[in-house]
Design a protein around this motif. Structure first.
Motif, PDB file in Angstrom:
ATOM      1  N   THR A  17       0.824  -1.215   0.000  1.00 29.12           N
ATOM      2  CA  THR A  17       0.000   0.000   0.000  1.00 29.12           C
ATOM      3  C   THR A  17       0.860   1.268   0.000  1.00 29.12           C
ATOM      4  O   THR A  17       0.458   2.284  -0.567  1.00 29.12           O
ATOM      5  CB  THR A  17      -0.978   0.029   1.191  1.00 29.12           C
ATOM      6  OG1 THR A  17      -0.232  -0.028   2.413  1.00 29.12           O
ATOM      7  CG2 THR A  17      -1.970  -1.119   1.110  1.00 29.12           C
ATOM      8  N   ALA A  18       2.049   1.199   0.609  1.00 24.37           N
ATOM      9  CA  ALA A  18       2.955   2.350   0.589  1.00 24.37           C
ATOM     10  C   ALA A  18       3.460   2.606  -0.829  1.00 24.37           C
ATOM     11  O   ALA A  18       3.494   3.759  -1.283  1.00 24.37           O
ATOM     12  CB  ALA A  18       4.121   2.128   1.547  1.00 24.37           C
ATOM     13  N   ASN A  19       3.827   1.552  -1.537  1.00 26.68           N
ATOM     14  CA  ASN A  19       4.274   1.709  -2.933  1.00 26.68           C
ATOM     15  C   ASN A  19       3.133   2.176  -3.823  1.00 26.68           C
ATOM     16  O   ASN A  19       3.326   3.025  -4.695  1.00 26.68           O
ATOM     17  CB  ASN A  19       4.871   0.411  -3.470  1.00 26.68           C
ATOM     18  CG  ASN A  19       6.263   0.175  -2.947  1.00 26.68           C
ATOM     19  OD1 ASN A  19       7.063   1.101  -2.857  1.00 26.68           O
ATOM     20  ND2 ASN A  19       6.568  -1.061  -2.595  1.00 26.68           N
ATOM     21  N   ALA A  20       1.946   1.642  -3.602  1.00 28.51           N
ATOM     22  CA  ALA A  20       0.783   2.083  -4.372  1.00 28.51           C
ATOM     23  C   ALA A  20       0.528   3.572  -4.129  1.00 28.51           C
ATOM     24  O   ALA A  20       0.266   4.329  -5.069  1.00 28.51           O
ATOM     25  CB  ALA A  20      -0.447   1.253  -4.004  1.00 28.51           C
ATOM     26  N   LEU A  21       0.620   3.993  -2.874  1.00 21.40           N
ATOM     27  CA  LEU A  21       0.401   5.397  -2.555  1.00 21.40           C
ATOM     28  C   LEU A  21       1.457   6.279  -3.218  1.00 21.40           C
ATOM     29  O   LEU A  21       1.142   7.358  -3.719  1.00 21.40           O
ATOM     30  CB  LEU A  21       0.394   5.626  -1.039  1.00 21.40           C
ATOM     31  CG  LEU A  21       0.163   7.075  -0.601  1.00 21.40           C
ATOM     32  CD1 LEU A  21      -1.179   7.606  -1.106  1.00 21.40           C
ATOM     33  CD2 LEU A  21       0.260   7.192   0.911  1.00 21.40           C
ATOM     34  N   TRP A  22       2.690   5.816  -3.227  1.00 24.29           N
ATOM     35  CA  TRP A  22       3.771   6.575  -3.869  1.00 24.29           C
ATOM     36  C   TRP A  22       3.427   6.859  -5.339  1.00 24.29           C
ATOM     37  O   TRP A  22       3.550   7.988  -5.814  1.00 24.29           O
ATOM     38  CB  TRP A  22       5.067   5.778  -3.745  1.00 24.29           C
ATOM     39  CG  TRP A  22       6.264   6.411  -4.367  1.00 24.29           C
ATOM     40  CD1 TRP A  22       6.912   6.002  -5.489  1.00 24.29           C
ATOM     41  CD2 TRP A  22       6.974   7.568  -3.911  1.00 24.29           C
ATOM     42  NE1 TRP A  22       7.978   6.826  -5.755  1.00 24.29           N
ATOM     43  CE2 TRP A  22       8.032   7.794  -4.798  1.00 24.29           C
ATOM     44  CE3 TRP A  22       6.797   8.423  -2.836  1.00 24.29           C
ATOM     45  CZ2 TRP A  22       8.932   8.853  -4.652  1.00 24.29           C
ATOM     46  CZ3 TRP A  22       7.688   9.476  -2.693  1.00 24.29           C
ATOM     47  CH2 TRP A  22       8.744   9.680  -3.590  1.00 24.29           C
ATOM     48  N   PHE A  23       2.936   5.841  -6.053  1.00 22.50           N
ATOM     49  CA  PHE A  23       2.537   6.019  -7.453  1.00 22.50           C
ATOM     50  C   PHE A  23       1.295   6.895  -7.573  1.00 22.50           C
ATOM     51  O   PHE A  23       1.199   7.738  -8.468  1.00 22.50           O
ATOM     52  CB  PHE A  23       2.287   4.669  -8.136  1.00 22.50           C
ATOM     53  CG  PHE A  23       3.546   3.982  -8.560  1.00 22.50           C
ATOM     54  CD1 PHE A  23       4.201   4.341  -9.734  1.00 22.50           C
ATOM     55  CD2 PHE A  23       4.087   2.976  -7.790  1.00 22.50           C
ATOM     56  CE1 PHE A  23       5.372   3.714 -10.128  1.00 22.50           C
ATOM     57  CE2 PHE A  23       5.254   2.338  -8.172  1.00 22.50           C
ATOM     58  CZ  PHE A  23       5.904   2.712  -9.355  1.00 22.50           C
ATOM     59  N   LEU A  24       0.342   6.702  -6.679  1.00 25.99           N
ATOM     60  CA  LEU A  24      -0.887   7.490  -6.733  1.00 25.99           C
ATOM     61  C   LEU A  24      -0.632   8.972  -6.445  1.00 25.99           C
ATOM     62  O   LEU A  24      -1.206   9.845  -7.106  1.00 25.99           O
ATOM     63  CB  LEU A  24      -1.928   6.927  -5.761  1.00 25.99           C
ATOM     64  CG  LEU A  24      -2.526   5.579  -6.147  1.00 25.99           C
ATOM     65  CD1 LEU A  24      -3.317   4.992  -4.990  1.00 25.99           C
ATOM     66  CD2 LEU A  24      -3.383   5.718  -7.400  1.00 25.99           C
ATOM     67  N   VAL A  25       0.211   9.259  -5.473  1.00 25.72           N
ATOM     68  CA  VAL A  25       0.562  10.652  -5.178  1.00 25.72           C
ATOM     69  C   VAL A  25       1.269  11.260  -6.387  1.00 25.72           C
ATOM     70  O   VAL A  25       1.002  12.401  -6.768  1.00 25.72           O
ATOM     71  CB  VAL A  25       1.424  10.762  -3.898  1.00 25.72           C
ATOM     72  CG1 VAL A  25       2.086  12.130  -3.782  1.00 25.72           C
ATOM     73  CG2 VAL A  25       0.573  10.484  -2.671  1.00 25.72           C
ATOM     74  N   ASP A  26       2.136  10.484  -7.015  1.00 27.05           N
ATOM     75  CA  ASP A  26       2.831  10.991  -8.197  1.00 27.05           C
ATOM     76  C   ASP A  26       1.856  11.241  -9.348  1.00 27.05           C
ATOM     77  O   ASP A  26       1.992  12.217 -10.085  1.00 27.05           O
ATOM     78  CB  ASP A  26       3.932  10.024  -8.624  1.00 27.05           C
ATOM     79  CG  ASP A  26       4.926  10.687  -9.556  1.00 27.05           C
ATOM     80  OD1 ASP A  26       5.558  11.683  -9.136  1.00 27.05           O
ATOM     81  OD2 ASP A  26       5.066  10.223 -10.702  1.00 27.05           O
ATOM     82  N   PHE A  27       0.857  10.381  -9.486  1.00 31.31           N
ATOM     83  CA  PHE A  27      -0.174  10.584 -10.502  1.00 31.31           C
ATOM     84  C   PHE A  27      -0.957  11.868 -10.217  1.00 31.31           C
ATOM     85  O   PHE A  27      -1.221  12.665 -11.127  1.00 31.31           O
ATOM     86  CB  PHE A  27      -1.117   9.376 -10.555  1.00 31.31           C
ATOM     87  CG  PHE A  27      -2.262   9.562 -11.498  1.00 31.31           C
ATOM     88  CD1 PHE A  27      -2.046   9.586 -12.873  1.00 31.31           C
ATOM     89  CD2 PHE A  27      -3.548   9.714 -11.024  1.00 31.31           C
ATOM     90  CE1 PHE A  27      -3.105   9.764 -13.754  1.00 31.31           C
ATOM     91  CE2 PHE A  27      -4.611   9.885 -11.892  1.00 31.31           C
ATOM     92  CZ  PHE A  27      -4.388   9.916 -13.263  1.00 31.31           C
ATOM     93  N   CYS A  28      -1.311  12.084  -8.957  1.00 32.44           N
ATOM     94  CA  CYS A  28      -2.007  13.320  -8.578  1.00 32.44           C
ATOM     95  C   CYS A  28      -1.132  14.532  -8.844  1.00 32.44           C
ATOM     96  O   CYS A  28      -1.615  15.569  -9.315  1.00 32.44           O
ATOM     97  CB  CYS A  28      -2.425  13.275  -7.106  1.00 32.44           C
ATOM     98  SG  CYS A  28      -3.689  12.056  -6.736  1.00 32.44           S
ATOM     99  N   TYR A  29       0.165  14.400  -8.567  1.00 34.71           N
ATOM    100  CA  TYR A  29       1.092  15.493  -8.842  1.00 34.71           C
ATOM    101  C   TYR A  29       1.110  15.810 -10.335  1.00 34.71           C
ATOM    102  O   TYR A  29       1.090  16.975 -10.739  1.00 34.71           O
ATOM    103  CB  TYR A  29       2.516  15.177  -8.356  1.00 34.71           C
ATOM    104  CG  TYR A  29       3.453  16.308  -8.677  1.00 34.71           C
ATOM    105  CD1 TYR A  29       3.563  17.403  -7.831  1.00 34.71           C
ATOM    106  CD2 TYR A  29       4.180  16.313  -9.863  1.00 34.71           C
ATOM    107  CE1 TYR A  29       4.379  18.472  -8.158  1.00 34.71           C
ATOM    108  CE2 TYR A  29       4.995  17.384 -10.198  1.00 34.71           C
ATOM    109  CZ  TYR A  29       5.089  18.453  -9.343  1.00 34.71           C
ATOM    110  OH  TYR A  29       5.881  19.515  -9.671  1.00 34.71           O
TER     111      TYR A  29
END
Length: 177
Positions: A17-29
């Motif tokens: 979930t931490a890695n998924a969040l890292w990608f999701l935050v980057d997508f939002c960015y």
């Protein structure tokens, strides 16, 4: 806080979930950054960052004083509604900004195979360019895959000219803001 209180899921922090969040935050960015170039309200706050006619680490620190008020945080609210703790979102965002500090340089050339999936100094130089071929390209924070996926990627080729199409012509921070 409101979004997290009304979340859809309870997402526990683990390696996946931490890695998924890292990608999701980057997508939002990516979405926020692209919007910052396309919507005048956001560009008014972002233009300060692009006004430097040189590319170096100080360019990364050239930020508008109104950034905190422009509403960019709204791009990350869906992650809290999904069930990610806002603190984790903030940590990922902060780590992304730390990474992005180091891509504001002309001292590093191409990085080989890393250029395929990471935003590199070469990719980010294109982003800061005023060359017509490079305008409004390479919005990535950490992962250049978003630009490749959404058709906004351009590789560095011709010599880059930095700044804005209409140069600031002032060293005054009040004018820049």
């Amino acid at each position: 806080a409101f979004a997290y209180q009304h979340r859809l899921l309870d997402i526990e922090l683990n390696l996946f979930t931490a890695n998924a969040l890292w990608f999701l935050v980057d997508f939002c960015y990516y979405g926020f950054h692209r919007t910052s170039h396309r919507v005048r309200w956001f560009w008014a706050a972002h233009v300060t960052h692009h006004s430097s006619e040189r590319m170096n680490f100080s360019t990364a620190m050239r930020q508008n004083a109104t950034n905190i008020f422009n509403g960019g945080w709204l791009f990350y609210v869906p992650l809290a509604f999904l069930g990610y703790n806002p603190v984790w979102i903030g940590v990922c965002y902060a780590l992304s900004l730390v990474y992005q500090y180091f891509i504001h340089t002309t001292l590093v050339g191409h990085l080989g195979f890393l250029e395929r999936f990471l935003n590199t100094p070469s990719h980010h130089r294109v982003h800061h360019a005023t060359n017509p071929r490079y305008l409004d390209r390479n919005y990535a924070g950490v992962f250049i895959v978003w630009d490749r996926l959404f058709g906004t990627f351009v590789a560095e080729g011709e010599r880059v000219s930095y700044g804005t199409r209409k140069p600031l012509r002032s060293w005054n921070p009040w004018v820049a803001n």
